[in-house]
Design an enzyme around this catalytic site. Structure first.
Site, PDB file in Angstrom:
ATOM      1  N   SER A   3       5.267  87.517  97.983  1.00  0.00           N
ATOM      2  CA  SER A   3       3.902  87.872  97.603  1.00  0.00           C
ATOM      3  C   SER A   3       3.774  89.134  96.754  1.00  0.00           C
ATOM      4  CB  SER A   3       3.029  87.999  98.857  1.00  0.00           C
ATOM      5  OG  SER A   3       2.807  86.730  99.422  1.00  0.00           O
ATOM      6  N   ASN A  58      13.924  94.008 108.518  1.00  0.00           N
ATOM      7  CA  ASN A  58      12.523  94.026 108.104  1.00  0.00           C
ATOM      8  C   ASN A  58      11.648  93.430 109.215  1.00  0.00           C
ATOM      9  OD1 ASN A  58      13.416  91.320 107.735  1.00  0.00           O
ATOM     10  ND2 ASN A  58      11.686  90.978 106.384  1.00  0.00           N
ATOM     11  N   PRO A  59      10.309  93.368 109.062  1.00  0.00           N
ATOM     12  CA  PRO A  59       9.432  92.977 110.168  1.00  0.00           C
ATOM     13  C   PRO A  59       9.699  91.618 110.801  1.00  0.00           C
ATOM     14  CG  PRO A  59       8.137  94.079 108.514  1.00  0.00           C
ATOM     15  CD  PRO A  59       9.513  93.916 107.930  1.00  0.00           C
ATOM     16  N   CYS A  60      10.106  90.637 110.027  1.00  0.00           N
ATOM     17  CA  CYS A  60      10.325  89.303 110.628  1.00  0.00           C
ATOM     18  C   CYS A  60      11.776  89.017 110.943  1.00  0.00           C
ATOM     19  CB  CYS A  60       9.758  88.238 109.705  1.00  0.00           C
ATOM     20  SG  CYS A  60       7.977  88.361 109.541  1.00  0.00           S
ATOM     21  N   GLY A  61      12.645  89.994 110.768  1.00  0.00           N
ATOM     22  CA  GLY A  61      14.017  89.906 111.258  1.00  0.00           C
ATOM     23  C   GLY A  61      15.016  89.222 110.358  1.00  0.00           C
ATOM     24  N   GLU A  62      14.561  88.693 109.192  1.00  0.00           N
ATOM     25  CA  GLU A  62      15.491  87.912 108.367  1.00  0.00           C
ATOM     26  C   GLU A  62      16.297  88.761 107.395  1.00  0.00           C
ATOM     27  OE1 GLU A  62      11.962  88.257 105.646  1.00  0.00           O
ATOM     28  OE2 GLU A  62      12.300  88.082 107.800  1.00  0.00           O
ATOM     29  N   PRO A 105      10.117  84.189 105.860  1.00  0.00           N
ATOM     30  CA  PRO A 105       8.822  83.528 106.062  1.00  0.00           C
ATOM     31  C   PRO A 105       8.199  83.157 104.724  1.00  0.00           C
ATOM     32  CG  PRO A 105       8.944  85.571 107.322  1.00  0.00           C
ATOM     33  CD  PRO A 105      10.120  85.558 106.396  1.00  0.00           C
ATOM     34  N   THR A 106       7.532  82.041 104.676  1.00  0.00           N
ATOM     35  CA  THR A 106       6.891  81.614 103.419  1.00  0.00           C
ATOM     36  C   THR A 106       5.432  81.260 103.672  1.00  0.00           C
ATOM     37  OG1 THR A 106       7.524  79.295 103.730  1.00  0.00           O
ATOM     38  CG2 THR A 106       9.083  80.708 102.560  1.00  0.00           C
TER      39      THR A 106
END
Length: 739
Positions: free
Chosen positions: A78, A275-279, A422-423
């Site tokens: 984004s 990062n926030p979502c762990g990936e 995440p997408t």
């Protein structure tokens, strides 16, 4: 030529773009179209080609990049779509910041966090270097407040610093399992609304996992002195992690040794945060820009993967993401320097569930796992080849000498190439399933943008399959809407096995799918392991242990509707003693029946007027002894049903007040509830009739009541949120917390 390609976005995708991505003037008016946006991004990124000495190729690459995005074969994260070609210019999604143990270091990190969030990025931290609660602070002769206390400071800062559009900053907070405050950290999110801008995870190693399996003692070590300050059972700690994850969805687990084993640049330091979502595991001050290939566009009509197209898209996407680093305007110098030293990129995928639907392969099957390995192995192989080719043209990443790539004798432009991220929002734009998640619904009603009507959406691949088999009827669609799944419907078993939703799939298969993609991913995989509401704590334990056994780098679980249970916990106390240390539920009323107070003959109060989409709401709040006692609510003009609902709400609020429920708690329950026809009154947006009543009560009281963001409810439209890819996403509008 790409000039002739016209992007084809759905009406809802266009609305998503208008609300969040397309440029606006100072008055909020749109000044670009979706096609203009793609050209803006393509031309900005292609400028990097000129910086490598071939200015004539800028136009050619801009056309190629535009075509790739216009066909929806690939979309970047984004911040790139929002900021490329603008004065903002910050294009990365993922950042990790260091946290030192001094006040100066902590507040430096706080400042950097604000700058990153302002620019549109998310931040990750490992708080394990902070001394524990109660430890000595020599400079002040006082005691330390501990990591959780400082996390609350970061959480509040995130609330204050809003990102562009509807995005708020997102954080990952990690604490290692051997920190003395680990128990306090594990329980940090039991209190509803606390650390709501954080995902939290426990950092664990093979040593800890072995201690669990062998029921061994576990040392807690003061990071300041490096001394053992306590010893507890590793199994007790693991049980507590699983119990809290079962209750709240947090904490997750980060497997630090598995992350470090694939650290491409150990000579620069160890990786202890994501990062926030762990990936995206990253070194301190590193950032990474991400992008995802739309796999749904990579499958042929014969249900086979179009490997040629996938190769072309992968090669172009790697070049695109490497170019992004060149034009990126980083928020602080330290991040710019470290990012350009390793040049990490994260190419991932979206539309995986759609691929399985099209190929008629059940998500929870060995065939699906094998195809996942084939697809990700192919993307990894081609991606590494392209990065190596770019290294020959442009030079390797500056930290290549001394890296694992040098040890293997492979020249690489980028220290890492692949990530499954995440997408949420970009998959809405492409109208495909999110990341590698299964779909959450096969049919659902969705609010129509710009109107009050609800539209019915049915998965198009399912529709085609039903029509092919001669099974389609309007009655069947209504049944699917009602049930949410095909599981209990009278349909052929092969259809029911293929078209599954997230909650049709047992947790083990969620974990196995994550592990299959992780096998061929440089960085990590963002995925939520969805558990049904009736899952047990033991199911959580099995998922965590299986994730470690299969080589995942981290795991996040979410039990369906677990946040609904959370409102029952209006207070908590900790029992003493090592064996228990459990949360005890304390209800508002311990036992017996609460009898409402009787109404005296005469009361005085205050009447206020609030505009709503149904007409003016007149709300009277009466008091007794200075305390709110009852409410009357009427609408100036409305149908009988709406008036009846308004009167009913007034009666129920009065009953609650007369029963001793604080009015602030009533306001918190009503305020922010979304509706189909919001109403703008002055500078305030009245979302619904309940929201209007809450604001009327505030007006009558002469004060505002602070409301925490509702867990599981979309802050934009009030619809339920789903938990996927380590984040929260609304399927009714375009809200996504992390993307």
């Amino acid at each position: 030529m790409s000039e002739q390609i016209r992007p084809s976005f759905s009406q809802n995708a266009i609305k998503v773009l208008e609300r969040r991505y397309l440029l606006k003037d100072e008055k909020g008016n749109l000044i670009e179209t979706p096609e203009n946006m793609l050209w803006r991004v393509a031309r900005a990124v292609a400028k990097a080609e000129g910086s490598f000495g071939d200015e004539g190729s800028e136009k050619e690459w801009a056309e190629r990049f535009f075509g790739m995005m216009a066909r929806l074969d690939f979309l970047p994260n984004s911040p790139t779509l929002m900021n490329a070609g603008t004065s903002a210019g910050q294009l990365s999604a993922c950042f990790v910041l260091p946290i030192g143990d001094s006040m100066e270091e902590i507040f430096d990190a706080l400042k950097y966090t604000a700058l990153v969030h302002k620019s549109g990025g998310g931040t990750g931290f490992n708080f394990s270097s902070l001394r524990p609660y109660g430890d000595i602070v020599k400079s002040t002769k006082g005691v330390a407040s501990g990591p959780v206390s400082f996390m609350e400071l970061f959480d509040h800062t995130t609330d204050v610093v809003k990102q562009g559009g509807m995005r708020r900053g997102a954080n990952m907070g990690i604490l290692n399992a051997d920190h003395p405050d680990v128990v306090k950290f594990i329980k940090a999110k039991v209190e509803e609304g606390k650390l709501r801008n954080f995902n939290i995870s426990i950092g664990v190693t093979q040593k800890f996992m072995r201690a669990i399996l062998n029921d061994e003692d576990w040392d807690l070590i003061n990071p300041r002195t490096k001394e053992v300050v306590d010893r507890i059972k590793a199994l007790y700690l693991f049980d507590l992690i699983c119990e809290m994850a079962w209750k709240t969805g947090d904490p997750g687990m980060i497997f630090l040794d598995k992350i470090e084993a694939s650290n491409p640049t150990p000579h620069l330091g160890s990786i202890v945060a994501t990062n926030p979502c762990g990936e995206q595991p990253l070194l301190p001050f590193e950032s990474c820009n991400l992008g995802s290939i739309n796999l749904s566009n990579m499958i042929l009509s014969n249900r086979e993967i179009d490997w040629d197209k996938l190769e072309q898209t992968t090669r172009m996407a790697v070049r695109f993401l490497d170019d992004v680093i060149e034009i990126n305007q980083f928020p602080i110098k330290e991040i710019a320097d470290r990012t350009k030293t390793t040049r990490k990129i994260g190419l991932g995928v979206m539309g995986w569930a759609d691929v399985l639907f099209k190929a008629r392969i059940p998500y929870d099957s060995e065939d699906a796992l094998e195809l996942a390995r084939q697809v990700m192995c192919f993307i990894s192989k081609i991606g590494h080849e392209e990065s190596s080719k770019l290294a020959e043209e442009r030079g390797p990443f500056p930290a290549w000498k001394g890296s694992k790539w040098e040890e293997s004798g492979i020249l690489m432009r980028n220290a890492t190439v692949t990530t499954i991220a995440p997408t949420g929002t970009i998959s809405l734009i492409a109208e495909v399933s999110s990341g590698i998640e299964p779909v959450f619904a096969l049919a659902y009603k969705r609010k129509a943008f710009g109107g009050s009507a609800s539209l019915t959406y049915v998965n198009e691949i399912l529709l085609d399959a039903l029509k092919e088999e001669g099974l389609y009827t309007e009655e069947l669609i209504e049944e699917i809407l009602t049930k949410g799944s095909l599981r209990d419907l009278d349909l052929p078993e092969d259809i029911k096995k293929v078209f599954v939703t997230a909650h049709d799939i047992v947790p083990e298969w969620h974990v196995r799918m994550q592990a299959a993609f992780q096998e061929f991913t440089d960085n990590a995989v963002s995925k939520t392991i969805n558990l049904p509401h009736d899952a047990s704590v033991e199911d959580v334990k099995k998922s965590f242990l299986l994730a470690y056994e299969l080589g995942c780098k981290g795991i996040t679980i979410f039990r369906d509707r677990c946040k609904e249970d959370q409102v029952l916990y209006v207070g908590a106390k900790q029992e003493t003693g090592k064996e228990s240390d459990k949360i005890t539920v304390m209800s508002v009323v311990e036992q017996g029946y609460v009898k409402p107070k009787k109404r005296p003959p005469v009361l005085s109060g205050k009447t206020v007027k609030i505009g709503t989409s149904y007409g003016n709401l007149y709300l009277t709040l009466n008091f007794i002894d200075g305390q709110p006692f009852e409410v009357f609510a009427t609408l100036g003009k409305s149908g009988k049903d709406t008036q009846a609902h308004t009167e009913a709400l007034g009666r129920l609020i009065s009953l609650a007040l007369r029963s001793g429920i604080p009015i602030d708690e009533i306001i918190k329950q009503l305020k922010g509830i979304g509706g189909s026809t919001p109403f703008l009154e002055g500078d305030s947006l009245i979302l619904s009739l309940p929201d209007a009543i809450a604001r009327g009560l505030e007006k009558a009281l002469g004060k505002l009541v602070e409301v925490q963001e509702r867990g599981d409810m979309c802050p934009v439209c009030g619809a339920p949120l789903i938990h996927a890819e380590g984040c929260e996403r609304c399927i009714s509008c375009d809200y996504c917390k992390c993307d």
